[in-house]
Design a protein around this motif. Structure first.
Motif, PDB file in Angstrom:
ATOM      1  N   UNK A  57       0.763  -1.123  -0.193  1.00  0.00           N
ATOM      2  CA  UNK A  57       0.098  -0.009   0.055  1.00  0.00           C
ATOM      3  C   UNK A  57       0.880   1.169   0.008  1.00  0.00           C
ATOM      4  N   UNK A  58       0.351   2.374  -0.393  1.00  0.00           N
ATOM      5  CA  UNK A  58       0.911   3.491  -0.483  1.00  0.00           C
ATOM      6  C   UNK A  58       0.810   4.479   1.049  1.00  0.00           C
ATOM      7  N   UNK A  62       2.001   9.935   8.302  1.00  0.00           N
ATOM      8  CA  UNK A  62       2.755   9.699   9.518  1.00  0.00           C
ATOM      9  C   UNK A  62       2.449  10.647  10.406  1.00  0.00           C
ATOM     10  N   UNK A  63       1.884  10.061  11.902  1.00  0.00           N
ATOM     11  CA  UNK A  63       1.290  10.787  12.721  1.00  0.00           C
ATOM     12  C   UNK A  63       2.139  10.857  13.852  1.00  0.00           C
ATOM     13  N   UNK A  77       0.415   5.664  11.713  1.00  0.00           N
ATOM     14  CA  UNK A  77       0.457   5.823  10.290  1.00  0.00           C
ATOM     15  C   UNK A  77      -0.900   5.443   9.746  1.00  0.00           C
ATOM     16  N   UNK A  78      -1.190   5.938   8.541  1.00  0.00           N
ATOM     17  CA  UNK A  78      -2.218   5.788   7.939  1.00  0.00           C
ATOM     18  C   UNK A  78      -1.920   5.294   6.509  1.00  0.00           C
ATOM     19  N   UNK A  79      -2.514   4.458   5.892  1.00  0.00           N
ATOM     20  CA  UNK A  79      -2.090   4.162   4.479  1.00  0.00           C
ATOM     21  C   UNK A  79      -3.261   4.389   3.563  1.00  0.00           C
ATOM     22  N   UNK A 249       5.216   9.653   3.655  1.00  0.00           N
ATOM     23  CA  UNK A 249       4.124   9.767   2.928  1.00  0.00           C
ATOM     24  C   UNK A 249       4.372   9.580   1.383  1.00  0.00           C
ATOM     25  N   UNK A 250       3.535   9.069   0.521  1.00  0.00           N
ATOM     26  CA  UNK A 250       3.918   8.539  -0.599  1.00  0.00           C
ATOM     27  C   UNK A 250       4.632   7.516  -1.028  1.00  0.00           C
ATOM     28  N   UNK A 251       5.343   7.204  -0.215  1.00  0.00           N
ATOM     29  CA  UNK A 251       5.977   5.744  -0.510  1.00  0.00           C
ATOM     30  C   UNK A 251       5.115   4.361  -0.644  1.00  0.00           C
TER      31      UNK A 251
END
Length: 709
Positions: A57-58, A62-63, A77-79, A249-251
């Motif tokens: 997933x992307x 990142x929290x 983190x969220x995807x 984020x974005x990876x």
């Protein structure tokens, strides 16, 4: 004078070397002391927690930041959920389409049945009218025939006229006699049409069941997708500190690859002791340990050895005296008897005491000449070695603690226990709590909360499923006052929620069985559930197993039920289950039981096996019922039993090597005179079995037994 000056000069020259030797000796003494009976160096085990996606997933966000302290359950983190959201939308649309097709199909069938019913009613009316007409014609012909006979006798009419009337009368009579049978057939057709129509309306027909199954498949597909989506939010399982952020984020992160790493500071952390090679044989599993924080004064922290390195090998660099001189020995893992937070890497001086950790010596059991009825003989030399649990006074002041079930949690280095009763009368009675216990028998001071339910009552069993869920079973029995409230009939499914658990599904077994006695009879209860008492709960290969303490069958065997599809038994999405639980609290009991009965019928509940597990009370054989059962890692089934209905404390442990259902042949492993074994689980120590004993208002105990063929 000159000699004195030379001696003084020599001492001054040698002072640095002497100081170095003394310092090195002191360091050696402080580091390794006098071995396992003296002081050994150790440190708090670091508990890294790696957060990784379960599928590629992307990263959406990142929290947290490196070094940040996080709490258990905090979002890390969220995807990106755009793809899974689209899949869920498609699945919901498919479900809507299936439901629309279902409603259309049912409407067309109802319309067809209505047409058939109207046709049958019309034919029925025609035949009834024909029956009445034939009866009236027959009556008229009877009168005309009598008149014609008189005319023939008076020679005023010919015989041919009378014959015609007799023929017409016979025809009408035949029609009138046949009509009742025709009307009966049409009436049955009308009833059958009504039954089919009612079956569609009540969803009990085969076609309606098939269409409903299509809807359930669509619902389960959505549930699976929702669970996948929930995994796109990565949360900390335990409190700790962020030590690295490996992606941004974005990876795009492949499944299983680290995204964020935490250093856990959860309670129940363990310590690592470095035992030097010369003392490698001086420490054993079960030895007591005392940990002293280096550089601080204070009481020792008690612990228990739970693992000893299998061989002498190079110790971790932390245990070396100098970075250039590797040290050799055995790594010993210690579990703290009382859960507490440790700073990962914190240094300790550790002492061991084999005598305090060993079981007290017991006299050998008295020989018996009575062979067990249901298996082999007890293991030779089996002795009582129960250890009392350490129950904190603060916990005892809050709740009764009568262990009735136990579940090992290897990933948490602890056991979870359930209790017959919780709280005290007039104070937290029936509080929804579980309890945590260390491998050494220390019970945590704070209960483990269960949300989503107001009360737990007479919980007898706890088992873990294969998807992280936990199951709790109440006894289904009547209380000593002859009452059985709904809480005593619950079978619940739990999910971990922060430091506790939440209920996301439930059913009331005894109430469902009472609603239809044929269900109870099929499970070996021809007389209903009045005597029902279930204490055993186990999970294996996607199915739940329930062990009955009472009643026994006609041959004195204890019975085991199997729930082939637990997911069907609880059904629905977790969110829907919670909403249903709230709605059920205010809904009429009849409606709730009807819904639960439908899930019960879909769960493939069956009478799986029978086993004779008698106990001995005061030396006399007594019919025994199942107090707990568990499938062990070696494939065997372990069963504990206590008196089914008789008074007296007695118990036994049994082994079934090939549990395939039907009539089992348990082999006796050990008896427990005067004790009530209430819970069993594979131990945190490999190759062993842990048993917990209920002592009522007394101090409960536990025992770890070696488990082998």
């Amino acid at each position: 004078m000159y000699s004195y000056q030379r001696l003084r000069s020599a001492l001054q020259d040698a002072a640095p070397a002497i100081t170095f030797v003394l310092t090195l000796g002191a360091a050696l003494w402080l580091h390794v002391g006098s071995g396992p009976r003296g002081r050994v160096f150790g440190y708090a085990e670091a508990l890294p927690e790696v957060l990784s996606p379960v599928e590629t997933a992307r990263v959406a966000s990142i929290e947290v930041t490196v070094g940040e302290e996080v709490e258990a359950g905090q979002i890390i983190a969220t995807l990106d959920t755009s793809v899974i959201d689209a899949e869920i939308a498609v699945a919901k649309a498919e479900k809507t389409q299936v439901e629309a097709d279902l409603n259309m199909e049912l409407a067309l069938l109802e319309q067809e049945l209505d047409t058939n019913r109207e046709t049958v009613e019309r034919h029925l009316a025609v035949h009834r009218e024909e029956q009445r007409r034939a009866a009236a014609e027959a009556k008229v012909l009877d009168s005309e025939i009598s008149r014609m006979k008189q005319l023939v006798e008076n020679r005023q009419a010919v015989l041919e006229d009378l014959t015609k009337l007799d023929l017409a009368h016979a025809t009408v009579t035949a029609i009138a006699s046949e009509k009742p049978r025709t009307l009966s057939v049409l009436t049955e057709q009308l009833k059958a049409t009504e039954r089919r129509r009612n079956g569609l309306r009540d969803r009990t027909s085969g076609l309606a069941a098939k269409l409903d199954a299509d809807v359930r498949v669509a619902t389960e597909n959505i549930a699976m997708l929702e669970q996948r989506r929930a995994s796109y939010v990565l949360r900390a399982a335990n409190a700790g500190r962020v030590i690295s952020i490996d992606r941004q984020p974005g990876d795009v992160v492949p499944a299983g690859m680290p995204l964020v790493q935490l250093l856990s500071a959860r309670t129940g952390a363990r310590a690592i002791a470095c035992v030097p090679e010369r003392f490698a044989l001086g420490v054993s599993d079960g030895d007591a340990a005392e940990l002293y924080v280096r550089g601080q004064l204070g009481d020792a922290i008690p612990g228990t050895v739970i693992a000893v390195g299998p061989l002498v090998s190079q110790l971790p660099p932390r245990c070396w005296l100098t970075p250039e001189l590797p040290a050799w020995g055995r790594v010993v893992t210690i579990s703290l008897d009382a859960p507490m937070a440790l700073v990962p890497g914190q240094a300790f001086d550790i002492t061991f005491d084999a005598r305090r950790g060993a079981a007290p010596a017991q006299p050998p059991p008295k020989p018996t000449t009575t062979a067990p009825k249901a298996g082999g003989t007890p293991k030779a030399g089996a002795v009582a070695s129960q250890s009392p649990m350490k129950v904190p006074p603060t916990l005892a002041s809050r709740t009764r603690f009568e262990p009735s079930g136990v579940l090992a949690r290897p990933g948490e280095s602890r056991y979870l226990l359930v209790s017959d009763d919780t709280g005290h009368e007039q104070n937290n009675e029936g509080a929804p709590w579980l309890f945590a216990m260390s491998p050494g028998g220390a019970v945590a001071a704070d209960p483990v909360p269960v949300s989503g339910v107001d009360e737990l009552s007479d919980v007898e069993g706890i088992a873990a499923g294969d998807a992280g869920e936990i199951y709790l079973l109440s006894s289904q029995s009547y209380s000593k006052k002859g009452k059985r409230k709904s809480e005593r009939t619950a079978l619940l499914r739990l999910r971990q929620d922060g430091q506790g658990f939440r209920v996301d599904g439930g059913i009331h077994l005894a109430e469902v069985l009472d609603a239809d006695p044929t269900r109870a009879a099929a499970l070996g209860l021809p007389d209903g559930t009045r005597a029902l008492d279930i204490e055993g709960l186990a999970f294996r290969q996607g199915a739940l197993y329930l062990g009955l303490k009472a009643p026994l069958d006609a041959q004195g065997n204890a019975m085991i039920w199997r729930i082939g599809s637990p997911s069907a038994l609880f059904g629905g999405l977790p969110g829907e289950q919670r909403a249903a639980a709230v709605e059920a609290a205010s809904a009429k009991k009849k409606h709730r039981i009807t819904a639960e009965a439908a899930r019960f019928d879909a769960a493939r509940v069956s009478l799986w096996a029978r086993a004779r597990v008698d106990v001995e009370v005061a030396g006399k054989p007594t019919p025994g019922g199942i107090s707990e059962l568990v499938f062990m890692p070696d494939g065997a089934l372990a069963i504990t039993s206590t008196p089914s209905t008789a008074d007296g404390d007695a118990g036994a442990l049994w082994r079934v090597d090939r549990p395939e259902g039907g009539v089992l042949s348990p082999r006796l492993v050990q008896r427990f005179p005067g004790l009530k074994p209430e819970g069993i689980t594979p131990s945190l120590t490999p190759g062993s079995l842990t048993i917990v004993f209920d002592a009522g208002s007394g101090t409960p105990s536990f025992e770890e037994l070696s488990w082998g063929p």
